[in-house]
Write an enzyme that holds these catalytic residues in place. Structure first.
Site, PDB file in Angstrom:
ATOM      1  N   HIS A  24       0.833  -1.206   0.000  1.00 56.92           N
ATOM      2  CA  HIS A  24       0.000   0.000   0.000  1.00 56.92           C
ATOM      3  C   HIS A  24       0.867   1.254   0.000  1.00 56.92           C
ATOM      4  O   HIS A  24       0.577   2.227  -0.696  1.00 56.92           O
ATOM      5  CB  HIS A  24      -0.945  -0.013   1.210  1.00 56.92           C
ATOM      6  CG  HIS A  24      -1.970  -1.098   1.102  1.00 56.92           C
ATOM      7  ND1 HIS A  24      -3.283  -0.850   0.820  1.00 56.92           N
ATOM      8  CD2 HIS A  24      -1.856  -2.439   1.207  1.00 56.92           C
ATOM      9  CE1 HIS A  24      -3.949  -2.006   0.761  1.00 56.92           C
ATOM     10  NE2 HIS A  24      -3.098  -2.976   1.001  1.00 56.92           N
ATOM     11  N   ASP A 121      -6.575   5.401   1.245  1.00 56.46           N
ATOM     12  CA  ASP A 121      -6.367   4.023   0.822  1.00 56.46           C
ATOM     13  C   ASP A 121      -7.706   3.282   0.854  1.00 56.46           C
ATOM     14  O   ASP A 121      -8.509   3.487   1.775  1.00 56.46           O
ATOM     15  CB  ASP A 121      -5.409   3.387   1.831  1.00 56.46           C
ATOM     16  CG  ASP A 121      -4.815   2.079   1.350  1.00 56.46           C
ATOM     17  OD1 ASP A 121      -3.588   1.997   1.338  1.00 56.46           O
ATOM     18  OD2 ASP A 121      -5.575   1.154   0.998  1.00 56.46           O
TER      19      ASP A 121
HETATM   20  O1  LIG Z   1      11.963  -7.659  -1.423  1.00 59.87           O
HETATM   21  C1  LIG Z   1      11.103  -6.913  -1.871  1.00 59.87           C
HETATM   22  C2  LIG Z   1       9.716  -7.221  -1.841  1.00 59.87           C
HETATM   23  C3  LIG Z   1       8.832  -6.302  -2.374  1.00 59.87           C
HETATM   24  N1  LIG Z   1       9.291  -5.120  -2.897  1.00 59.87           N
HETATM   25  C4  LIG Z   1       8.336  -4.114  -3.411  1.00 59.87           C
HETATM   26  O2  LIG Z   1       7.235  -4.046  -2.516  1.00 59.87           O
HETATM   27  C5  LIG Z   1       6.017  -3.971  -3.235  1.00 59.87           C
HETATM   28  C6  LIG Z   1       5.175  -5.180  -2.863  1.00 59.87           C
HETATM   29  O3  LIG Z   1       3.902  -5.019  -3.374  1.00 59.87           O
HETATM   30  P1  LIG Z   1       3.107  -6.199  -4.103  1.00 59.87           P
HETATM   31  O4  LIG Z   1       3.896  -6.752  -5.215  1.00 59.87           O
HETATM   32  O5  LIG Z   1       1.770  -5.657  -4.482  1.00 59.87           O
HETATM   33  O6  LIG Z   1       3.012  -7.347  -3.025  1.00 59.87           O
HETATM   34  P2  LIG Z   1       2.474  -7.384  -1.492  1.00 59.87           P
HETATM   35  O7  LIG Z   1       3.409  -6.716  -0.615  1.00 59.87           O
HETATM   36  O8  LIG Z   1       2.168  -8.802  -1.228  1.00 59.87           O
HETATM   37  O9  LIG Z   1       1.119  -6.526  -1.602  1.00 59.87           O
HETATM   38  C7  LIG Z   1      -0.086  -6.492  -0.864  1.00 59.87           C
HETATM   39  O10 LIG Z   1      -0.783  -5.346  -1.419  1.00 59.87           O
HETATM   40  C8  LIG Z   1      -1.081  -5.460  -2.820  1.00 59.87           C
HETATM   41  C9  LIG Z   1      -1.713  -4.151  -3.263  1.00 59.87           C
HETATM   42  O11 LIG Z   1      -2.928  -3.921  -2.607  1.00 59.87           O
HETATM   43  C10 LIG Z   1      -1.975  -6.654  -3.077  1.00 59.87           C
HETATM   44  O12 LIG Z   1      -2.228  -6.788  -4.465  1.00 59.87           O
HETATM   45  C11 LIG Z   1      -1.296  -7.920  -2.534  1.00 59.87           C
HETATM   46  O13 LIG Z   1      -2.124  -9.058  -2.709  1.00 59.87           O
HETATM   47  C12 LIG Z   1      -0.972  -7.728  -1.048  1.00 59.87           C
HETATM   48  O14 LIG Z   1      -0.318  -8.869  -0.520  1.00 59.87           O
HETATM   49  C13 LIG Z   1       6.391  -3.937  -4.710  1.00 59.87           C
HETATM   50  O15 LIG Z   1       6.428  -2.600  -5.142  1.00 59.87           O
HETATM   51  C14 LIG Z   1       7.793  -4.531  -4.756  1.00 59.87           C
HETATM   52  O16 LIG Z   1       8.583  -3.986  -5.805  1.00 59.87           O
HETATM   53  C15 LIG Z   1      10.628  -4.831  -2.932  1.00 59.87           C
HETATM   54  O17 LIG Z   1      11.042  -3.785  -3.440  1.00 59.87           O
HETATM   55  N2  LIG Z   1      11.491  -5.742  -2.416  1.00 59.87           N
END
Ligand SMILES: O=c1ccn([C@@H]2O[C@H](COP(=O)(O)OP(=O)(O)O[C@H]3O[C@H](CO)[C@@H](O)[C@H](O)[C@H]3O)[C@@H](O)[C@H]2O)c(=O)[nH]1
Length: 472
Positions: A24, A121
């Site tokens: 988020h 959000d």
């Molecule tokens: O080691 C890491 C892991 C993640 N990221 C970043 O962190 C964000 C992660 O977001 P996302 O890929 O959407 O995964 P989640 O953290 O699992 O996101 C949550 O939020 C999203 C948006 O609401 C939902 O779609 C997912 O299901 C929910 O788990 C992204 O920008 C990634 O590039 C990093 O830079 N490094």
């Protein structure tokens, strides 16, 4: 009131209110940077809800405010509440509950911020929209997942009303498509689940917002975006601004992660499109049995790989050593061909690398949009929540392939290493998949370029905020 200098009206001041979780915070930071850029020229404040849920979030916020002094920080301290009332509850549920109880404190903060509009959000919509209404502050919602998921969120309350008490089955979203029961987020199968109650309350409240921003683009999700706009999903629904893929922000959170130099140097040395990047996002770990099979599969695929065995804020299994998680001798056998890390990686930087050829992703929506922006084929392996709906977008748009039978949370199976190896080999060899992913990248680049659909949508949103500033 300061003016824009180009005759287009007063400079709007947009206050952004993200929910907890990197999935988020990341899109909110991107939106903040985009609004304050010279293209859109808004004043921007970001509400920092304290305490943060994880250290990754604190580091990310510090980096945002450090790198973008034009973005103002508005600290919001949650009222104390006793979490022991909810034993074992997910920290994200607890955050929602804390926000709900702290809502009376939010009014004074927002009233004093000098805002022309608020963007909240989706996860906080039912708490925040009523506060904004009371203040007569125009309130928009950033939906952080796909437009397909947004259409499900908007339609779901009506679906439940029509099924009064009945079991949740396939959900046919008017004008969009039929979401099979297996793709409906697991918690929503239980109408009395706390998550379902929040989801439904948020879905109902959306109609009372002034509009929705979604991190997607018209060419990527044509059905869902048009059906939301033309009233097929819900009559009289507020305007939908598709503003994605939101551009990555180029600041790193504090010191670069310890492991970063190693994996970036390694990636730079690998041949073009030869490396499989594996990441299941920032929230939930996969089961230990599945981790072992994934290790077998990656090894047997014969391909190079960078695998982020996630440290998560929810599960604790990451405290185990990698060698214990992945099986004895694995790290030694793949040495030089595969890199494995438990730390946070700079995913935006990784995905830009020429050497990455495939992204095995849980389909968190940010990861999907990042793959789209980089033209990277996705092997979708959704785990929970909105991710199977997002995986449907990946498959329909041609950004990648989705093996729908592969296991997900709430479904017991473990996918064998053999199956994983076969699939990885097939997708890595598939020129058609690669070419389609590049077409999605072209469409994404056009959408955000001057005059493109997302560019215009964001400009229209800012113009609305300008008009509101003038009429205040
Ligand atoms: O080691 C890491 C892991 C993640 N990221 C970043 O962190 C964000 C992660 O977001 P996302 O890929 O959407 O995964 P989640 O953290 O699992 O996101 C949550 O939020 C999203 C948006 O609401 C939902 O779609 C997912 O299901 C929910 O788990 C992204 O920008 C990634 O590039 C990093 O830079 N490094």
């Amino acid at each position: 009131m300061p003016t824009s200098g180009d005759g287009s009206g007063a400079l709007p001041h947009v206050v952004l209110l993200p929910s907890a979780g990197m999935g988020h915070l990341v899109p909110f930071s991107r939106l903040a940077v985009s609004f304050s850029s010279s293209d859109h020229g808004c004043g921007v404040s970001v509400v920092t809800v304290l305490p943060t849920v994880s250290s990754a979030e604190s580091a990310h916020l510090d980096a945002l405010f450090g790198a973008c002094p034009a973005v103002r920080r508005l600290d919001f301290h949650l009222a104390r509440f006793d979490a022991s009332e909810f034993p074992g509850a997910d920290p994200f549920f607890l955050r929602f509950e804390a926000m709900r109880r702290s809502a009376p404190l939010l009014g004074p903060l927002l009233a004093g911020a000098g805002a022309s509009a608020l963007v909240t959000d989706i996860a906080l919509a039912s708490v925040v929209i009523p506060v904004a209404r009371e203040l007569r502050l125009p309130c928009y919602v950033l939906f952080t997942a796909s437009a397909a998921m947004l259409s499900l969120c908007v339609h779901f309350p009506a679906y439940l009303d029509a099924n009064a008490g009945g079991p949740v089955g396939d959900v046919d979203i008017p004008g969009v498509y039929r979401v099979p029961k297996a793709s409906i987020p697991q918690a929503l199968h239980h109408p009395e689940h706390l998550f379902t109650r929040q989801f439904v309350a948020n879905g109902r409240e959306l109609a009372k917002s002034d509009g929705l921003l979604v991190n997607s683009f018209d060419e990527f999700e044509p059905e869902a975006i048009s059906a939301l706009r033309d009233g097929s999903v819900a009559a009289g629904f507020p305007p939908v601004f598709s503003v994605g893929p939101l551009a990555p922000v180029s600041f790193s959170a504090g010191e670069p992660p310890e492991n970063q130099a190693d994996y970036m140097r390694w990636l730079e040395a690998q041949p073009t499109r030869s490396v499989v990047y594996v990441s299941f996002g920032s929230r939930k770990a996969i089961s230990k049995d599945q981790l072992k099979e994934l290790a077998v599969g990656l090894e047997a695929s014969g391909h190079r790989f960078l695998w982020v065995v996630k440290s998560t804020v929810v599960d604790r299994e990451d405290e185990a050593e990698l060698s214990e998680l992945l099986g004895e001798g694995f790290l030694e056998r793949v040495h030089g061909r595969g890199m494995v890390t438990k730390g946070w990686v700079e995913q935006e930087e990784v995905l830009k690398q020429e050497s990455i050829g495939l992204f095995i992703s849980h389909c968190g929506w940010n990861s999907v949009t990042e793959a789209a922006a980089n033209g990277l084929p996705v092997l979708a392996w959704p785990r929970f929540g909105d991710q199977r709906v997002n995986a449907g977008v990946v498959a329909r748009s041609g950004l990648g392939v989705w093996e729908e039978r592969w296991s997900w949370e709430g479904e017991e199976g473990v996918v064998s290493g053999e199956n994983i190896a076969e699939k990885v080999k097939a997708v890595m060899a598939d020129e058609t998949v690669r070419n389609k992913a590049v077409s999605v990248q072209d469409a994404a680049a056009k959408a955000v370029a001057d005059g493109g659909t997302s560019y215009r949508s964001l400009a229209q949103f800012v113009q609305r905020c300008r008009d509101l500033s003038v009429s205040k």
